[in-house]
Motif scaffolding. Structure first.
Motif, PDB file in Angstrom:
ATOM      1  N   TYR A  50      25.192  -2.124 -17.064  1.00 22.36           N
ATOM      2  CA  TYR A  50      25.563  -2.724 -15.779  1.00 22.36           C
ATOM      3  C   TYR A  50      24.613  -2.340 -14.653  1.00 22.36           C
ATOM      4  N   HIS A  51      23.798  -1.313 -14.835  1.00 24.61           N
ATOM      5  CA  HIS A  51      22.799  -0.965 -13.822  1.00 24.61           C
ATOM      6  C   HIS A  51      21.680  -2.004 -13.719  1.00 24.61           C
ATOM      7  N   TYR A  52      21.668  -2.950 -14.635  1.00 24.81           N
ATOM      8  CA  TYR A  52      20.599  -3.948 -14.654  1.00 24.81           C
ATOM      9  C   TYR A  52      21.065  -5.331 -14.213  1.00 24.81           C
ATOM     10  N   PHE A  53      22.330  -5.460 -13.874  1.00 23.95           N
ATOM     11  CA  PHE A  53      22.828  -6.760 -13.437  1.00 23.95           C
ATOM     12  C   PHE A  53      22.603  -6.918 -11.937  1.00 23.95           C
ATOM     13  N   HIS A  54      21.565  -7.684 -11.614  1.00 20.50           N
ATOM     14  CA  HIS A  54      21.209  -8.004 -10.238  1.00 20.50           C
ATOM     15  C   HIS A  54      20.850  -9.493 -10.163  1.00 20.50           C
ATOM     16  N   SER A  55      20.856 -10.019  -8.962  1.00 24.39           N
ATOM     17  CA  SER A  55      20.410 -11.396  -8.736  1.00 24.39           C
ATOM     18  C   SER A  55      19.038 -11.338  -8.074  1.00 24.39           C
ATOM     19  N   ILE A  56      18.009 -11.612  -8.882  1.00 26.19           N
ATOM     20  CA  ILE A  56      16.618 -11.504  -8.421  1.00 26.19           C
ATOM     21  C   ILE A  56      15.901 -12.766  -8.864  1.00 26.19           C
ATOM     22  N   ASP A  57      15.484 -13.596  -7.931  1.00 25.09           N
ATOM     23  CA  ASP A  57      14.864 -14.860  -8.323  1.00 25.09           C
ATOM     24  C   ASP A  57      13.352 -14.838  -8.088  1.00 25.09           C
ATOM     25  N   THR A  58      12.712 -15.951  -8.379  1.00 27.49           N
ATOM     26  CA  THR A  58      11.252 -16.020  -8.332  1.00 27.49           C
ATOM     27  C   THR A  58      10.687 -16.132  -6.928  1.00 27.49           C
ATOM     28  N   SER A  59      11.544 -16.126  -5.915  1.00 26.68           N
ATOM     29  CA  SER A  59      11.022 -16.030  -4.550  1.00 26.68           C
ATOM     30  C   SER A  59      10.475 -14.638  -4.262  1.00 26.68           C
TER      31      SER A  59
ATOM     32  N   LYS B 196       0.808  -1.216   0.000  1.00 25.50           N
ATOM     33  CA  LYS B 196       0.000   0.000   0.000  1.00 25.50           C
ATOM     34  C   LYS B 196       0.845   1.271   0.000  1.00 25.50           C
ATOM     35  N   SER B 197       1.923   1.260  -0.767  1.00 23.83           N
ATOM     36  CA  SER B 197       2.761   2.437  -0.955  1.00 23.83           C
ATOM     37  C   SER B 197       2.737   2.836  -2.423  1.00 23.83           C
ATOM     38  N   ARG B 198       3.282   4.016  -2.710  1.00 17.85           N
ATOM     39  CA  ARG B 198       3.343   4.448  -4.096  1.00 17.85           C
ATOM     40  C   ARG B 198       4.184   3.464  -4.924  1.00 17.85           C
ATOM     41  N   GLU B 199       5.386   3.130  -4.444  1.00 17.65           N
ATOM     42  CA  GLU B 199       6.242   2.157  -5.106  1.00 17.65           C
ATOM     43  C   GLU B 199       6.761   1.168  -4.071  1.00 17.65           C
ATOM     44  N   GLY B 200       6.868  -0.089  -4.459  1.00 13.97           N
ATOM     45  CA  GLY B 200       7.333  -1.119  -3.542  1.00 13.97           C
ATOM     46  C   GLY B 200       8.842  -1.106  -3.399  1.00 13.97           C
ATOM     47  N   ILE B 201       9.554  -1.768  -4.322  1.00 10.36           N
ATOM     48  CA  ILE B 201      11.018  -1.766  -4.354  1.00 10.36           C
ATOM     49  C   ILE B 201      11.456  -1.194  -5.697  1.00 10.36           C
ATOM     50  N   PHE B 202      12.365  -0.206  -5.649  1.00  7.71           N
ATOM     51  CA  PHE B 202      12.865   0.415  -6.878  1.00  7.71           C
ATOM     52  C   PHE B 202      14.381   0.495  -6.801  1.00  7.71           C
ATOM     53  N   LEU B 203      15.060  -0.098  -7.796  1.00  7.23           N
ATOM     54  CA  LEU B 203      16.511  -0.056  -7.920  1.00  7.23           C
ATOM     55  C   LEU B 203      16.870   0.900  -9.052  1.00  7.23           C
ATOM     56  N   THR B 204      17.661   1.927  -8.761  1.00  2.89           N
ATOM     57  CA  THR B 204      18.004   2.896  -9.795  1.00  2.89           C
ATOM     58  C   THR B 204      19.500   3.208  -9.762  1.00  2.89           C
ATOM     59  N   TYR B 205      20.126   3.142 -10.930  1.00  2.00           N
ATOM     60  CA  TYR B 205      21.555   3.415 -11.090  1.00  2.00           C
ATOM     61  C   TYR B 205      22.398   2.582 -10.121  1.00  2.00           C
ATOM     62  N   SER B 206      21.995   1.344  -9.915  1.00  2.30           N
ATOM     63  CA  SER B 206      22.659   0.460  -8.966  1.00  2.30           C
ATOM     64  C   SER B 206      23.055  -0.832  -9.666  1.00  2.30           C
ATOM     65  N   ARG B 207      23.807  -1.694  -8.962  1.00  3.93           N
ATOM     66  CA  ARG B 207      24.216  -2.952  -9.588  1.00  3.93           C
ATOM     67  C   ARG B 207      24.570  -3.994  -8.533  1.00  3.93           C
ATOM     68  N   ASN B 208      24.499  -5.242  -8.991  1.00  7.45           N
ATOM     69  CA  ASN B 208      24.932  -6.392  -8.185  1.00  7.45           C
ATOM     70  C   ASN B 208      24.225  -6.482  -6.840  1.00  7.45           C
ATOM     71  N   ASN B 209      22.954  -6.147  -6.816  1.00 10.47           N
ATOM     72  CA  ASN B 209      22.166  -6.337  -5.607  1.00 10.47           C
ATOM     73  C   ASN B 209      21.456  -7.687  -5.665  1.00 10.47           C
ATOM     74  N   THR B 210      21.208  -8.270  -4.499  1.00 16.21           N
ATOM     75  CA  THR B 210      20.545  -9.569  -4.405  1.00 16.21           C
ATOM     76  C   THR B 210      19.212  -9.411  -3.698  1.00 16.21           C
ATOM     77  N   LEU B 211      18.137  -9.885  -4.334  1.00 14.88           N
ATOM     78  CA  LEU B 211      16.796  -9.835  -3.758  1.00 14.88           C
ATOM     79  C   LEU B 211      16.263 -11.248  -3.611  1.00 14.88           C
ATOM     80  N   ARG B 212      15.791 -11.570  -2.396  1.00 14.33           N
ATOM     81  CA  ARG B 212      15.197 -12.870  -2.126  1.00 14.33           C
ATOM     82  C   ARG B 212      13.991 -12.711  -1.198  1.00 14.33           C
TER      83      ARG B 212
END
Length: 244
Positions: free
Chosen positions: A63-72, A28-44
């Motif tokens: 390279y701003h789009y290289f993250h580890s984000i899986d279906t969890s 119930k927020s405007r945006e949930g999770i937003f990654l901008t101008y970042s890299r190599n972050n892991t989301l689980r």
């Protein structure tokens, strides 16, 4: 963490690398999770529910789009599919958000996607197909960055800020898409060139600003229907494009 009822972001990561973002519940927020101008972050195991825009990624380099984000990670109970360095894959029909980063031959079809920063994101991806999807209530419906030789066809996009967005993306074909009540239909930025745009229908009786905005050259546009743009222009084009 439980993050709720915020007027802006739940979790906002800017110009940051190598973070672990784990087991958060954002609602119930405007945006949930937003990654901008970042890299190599892991989301689980992050759950994003009932936000205006649940999830999104943006940057001005690949390279701003290289993250580890899986279906969890899930948006409104549906998994996030964030492919990196993959080829010859078809996205499952239960997807809630789709990204293909530095991929080849990805098929994204017959999905119902809504309430994200972008519904479908291609960055550095080529020879892929986006077709027969239904996209609503999203900032950027289909977003292409540094991506070439892709086919975008027969998608329906309604009540988005932008139907199709291109950034430094060349030699793509955009055809037979239906775009209704988006603020902008097809929006080119940063010299996207040599694309073919044909047979698309763009109409917006409520919020329409620009039907097709081109900032590039040597694009070919023909047999498109643009109507009822209440607040702005049918076409805006820069130079050396063919429109007929």
């Amino acid at each position: 963490n439980t993050v709720s009822d915020n007027k802006a972001w739940g979790i906002y990561i800017q110009e940051s690398a190598n973070n672990l973002i784990l087991k958060n519940y954002i609602t119930k927020s405007r945006e949930g999770i937003f990654l901008t101008y970042s890299r190599n972050n892991t989301l689980r195991d992050n759950l994003m529910v009932d936000n205006d825009m649940n999830f999104g990624v943006f940057g001005n380099h690949l390279y701003h789009y290289f993250h580890s984000i899986d279906t969890s990670n899930e948006v409104n109970g549906k998994p996030v599919y964030y492919l990196v360095n993959e080829e010859s894959k078809t996205i499952p029909l239960n997807a809630g958000y789709v990204a293909a980063i530095n991929c080849t031959d990805i098929i994204i079809e017959k999905l119902n996607l809504s309430h994200n920063k972008e519904a479908i994101l291609l960055a550095g991806t080529k020879n892929s197909m986006i077709q027969d999807n239904n996209i609503t209530n999203t900032h950027l419906g289909i977003s292409l960055l540094f991506s070439s030789f892709n086919l975008i066809c027969r998608n329906s996009m309604t009540d988005n800020d932008v139907g199709i967005f291109l950034w430094e993306s060349d030699n793509n074909t955009i055809e037979d898409n239906k775009m209704y009540n988006n603020e902008h239909g097809i929006f080119y930025q940063m010299y996207s060139s040599s694309n073919i745009i044909r047979g698309n229908t763009i109409s917006s009786e409520i919020r329409g600003n620009i039907g097709i905005y081109l900032w590039g050259r040597e694009n070919v546009l023909y047999h498109n229907t643009i109507m009822n743009m209440q607040w702005g222009l049918g076409f805006y084009a820069s130079y050396n494009n063919l429109i007929y």
